[in-house]
Motif scaffolding. Structure first.
Motif, PDB file in Angstrom:
ATOM      1  N   LYS A  81       0.826  -1.201   0.000  1.00  0.00           N
ATOM      2  CA  LYS A  81       0.000   0.000   0.000  1.00  0.00           C
ATOM      3  C   LYS A  81       0.867   1.261   0.000  1.00  0.00           C
ATOM      4  O   LYS A  81       0.613   2.197  -0.761  1.00  0.00           O
ATOM      5  CB  LYS A  81      -0.927   0.026   1.211  1.00  0.00           C
ATOM      6  CG  LYS A  81      -2.069  -0.937   1.138  1.00  0.00           C
ATOM      7  CD  LYS A  81      -2.903  -0.842   2.404  1.00  0.00           C
ATOM      8  CE  LYS A  81      -3.971  -1.904   2.453  1.00  0.00           C
ATOM      9  NZ  LYS A  81      -4.724  -1.860   3.723  1.00  0.00           N
ATOM     10  N   ILE A  82       1.871   1.277   0.865  1.00  0.00           N
ATOM     11  CA  ILE A  82       2.758   2.442   0.956  1.00  0.00           C
ATOM     12  C   ILE A  82       3.506   2.651  -0.344  1.00  0.00           C
ATOM     13  O   ILE A  82       3.595   3.770  -0.861  1.00  0.00           O
ATOM     14  CB  ILE A  82       3.714   2.307   2.159  1.00  0.00           C
ATOM     15  CG1 ILE A  82       2.910   2.457   3.457  1.00  0.00           C
ATOM     16  CG2 ILE A  82       4.858   3.320   2.084  1.00  0.00           C
ATOM     17  CD1 ILE A  82       3.672   2.091   4.708  1.00  0.00           C
ATOM     18  N   HIS A  83       4.044   1.584  -0.917  1.00  0.00           N
ATOM     19  CA  HIS A  83       4.790   1.717  -2.166  1.00  0.00           C
ATOM     20  C   HIS A  83       3.885   2.123  -3.334  1.00  0.00           C
ATOM     21  O   HIS A  83       4.304   2.887  -4.206  1.00  0.00           O
ATOM     22  CB  HIS A  83       5.569   0.437  -2.461  1.00  0.00           C
ATOM     23  CG  HIS A  83       6.811   0.317  -1.643  1.00  0.00           C
ATOM     24  ND1 HIS A  83       8.053   0.625  -2.128  1.00  0.00           N
ATOM     25  CD2 HIS A  83       6.985  -0.018  -0.344  1.00  0.00           C
ATOM     26  CE1 HIS A  83       8.948   0.461  -1.171  1.00  0.00           C
ATOM     27  NE2 HIS A  83       8.315   0.076  -0.077  1.00  0.00           N
ATOM     28  N   ASP A  84       2.651   1.660  -3.315  1.00  0.00           N
ATOM     29  CA  ASP A  84       1.691   2.091  -4.339  1.00  0.00           C
ATOM     30  C   ASP A  84       1.401   3.585  -4.223  1.00  0.00           C
ATOM     31  O   ASP A  84       1.287   4.286  -5.230  1.00  0.00           O
ATOM     32  CB  ASP A  84       0.391   1.297  -4.237  1.00  0.00           C
ATOM     33  CG  ASP A  84       0.516  -0.139  -4.746  1.00  0.00           C
ATOM     34  OD1 ASP A  84       1.547  -0.472  -5.376  1.00  0.00           O
ATOM     35  OD2 ASP A  84      -0.415  -0.933  -4.503  1.00  0.00           O
ATOM     36  N   LEU A  85       1.273   4.065  -3.000  1.00  0.00           N
ATOM     37  CA  LEU A  85       1.046   5.506  -2.789  1.00  0.00           C
ATOM     38  C   LEU A  85       2.245   6.333  -3.241  1.00  0.00           C
ATOM     39  O   LEU A  85       2.082   7.387  -3.873  1.00  0.00           O
ATOM     40  CB  LEU A  85       0.718   5.786  -1.323  1.00  0.00           C
ATOM     41  CG  LEU A  85      -0.648   5.296  -0.854  1.00  0.00           C
ATOM     42  CD1 LEU A  85      -0.756   5.383   0.664  1.00  0.00           C
ATOM     43  CD2 LEU A  85      -1.763   6.078  -1.517  1.00  0.00           C
ATOM     44  N   ILE A  86       3.448   5.860  -2.936  1.00  0.00           N
ATOM     45  CA  ILE A  86       4.656   6.569  -3.380  1.00  0.00           C
ATOM     46  C   ILE A  86       4.701   6.598  -4.909  1.00  0.00           C
ATOM     47  O   ILE A  86       5.061   7.613  -5.503  1.00  0.00           O
ATOM     48  CB  ILE A  86       5.928   5.929  -2.780  1.00  0.00           C
ATOM     49  CG1 ILE A  86       5.948   6.128  -1.260  1.00  0.00           C
ATOM     50  CG2 ILE A  86       7.193   6.505  -3.420  1.00  0.00           C
ATOM     51  CD1 ILE A  86       7.020   5.329  -0.549  1.00  0.00           C
ATOM     52  N   LYS A  87       4.328   5.511  -5.548  1.00  0.00           N
ATOM     53  CA  LYS A  87       4.299   5.448  -7.008  1.00  0.00           C
ATOM     54  C   LYS A  87       3.298   6.464  -7.567  1.00  0.00           C
ATOM     55  O   LYS A  87       3.582   7.162  -8.549  1.00  0.00           O
ATOM     56  CB  LYS A  87       3.945   4.023  -7.464  1.00  0.00           C
ATOM     57  CG  LYS A  87       3.885   3.854  -8.950  1.00  0.00           C
ATOM     58  CD  LYS A  87       5.236   4.053  -9.583  1.00  0.00           C
ATOM     59  CE  LYS A  87       5.139   3.780 -11.077  1.00  0.00           C
ATOM     60  NZ  LYS A  87       6.275   4.344 -11.787  1.00  0.00           N
ATOM     61  N   LYS A  88       2.147   6.601  -6.934  1.00  0.00           N
ATOM     62  CA  LYS A  88       1.155   7.589  -7.364  1.00  0.00           C
ATOM     63  C   LYS A  88       1.710   9.006  -7.224  1.00  0.00           C
ATOM     64  O   LYS A  88       1.499   9.854  -8.093  1.00  0.00           O
ATOM     65  CB  LYS A  88      -0.139   7.437  -6.567  1.00  0.00           C
ATOM     66  CG  LYS A  88      -0.942   6.224  -6.952  1.00  0.00           C
ATOM     67  CD  LYS A  88      -2.209   6.113  -6.124  1.00  0.00           C
ATOM     68  CE  LYS A  88      -2.964   4.850  -6.494  1.00  0.00           C
ATOM     69  NZ  LYS A  88      -4.196   4.710  -5.701  1.00  0.00           N
TER      70      LYS A  88
END
Length: 91
Positions: free
Chosen positions: A6-13
């Motif tokens: 979840k955190i890495h997906d948010l950073i990617k966004k």
């Protein structure tokens, strides 16, 4: 979905949004080089990086640096340092 994903997906966004921002600003600058100071100031991306009990003299651009490096590693932006100032543009 676990917390790490979840955190890495948010950073990617966040990195995708930064990429769009840089691309939108490029026409305003010579050879499309957008000044880092413009990016961090307009997007308010300078933060304190230490606990309140520790001393840090002012906010720093560490968060922007992380995101920009991720984009650079993916081959999506390039970095240039001219006369002590940092600039970015999309590839």
């Amino acid at each position: 979905m676990n917390s790490k994903k979840k955190i890495h997906d948010l950073i990617k966004k966040i990195s995708n949004e930064l990429l769009i921002y840089i691309k939108d600003k490029e026409p305003l600058y010579e050879e499309r080089w957008v000044p880092r100071t413009e990016i961090t100031k307009e997007l308010d991306l300078n933060f304190f990086a230490v606990p309140k009990a520790n001393k840090q003299y002012g906010e720093k651009g560490w968060f922007f640096s992380i995101i920009a490096r991720m984009l650079e590693d993916e081959g999506l932006i390039e970095y240039e340092k001219l006369e002590g100032r940092a600039f970015y543009r999309t590839k």
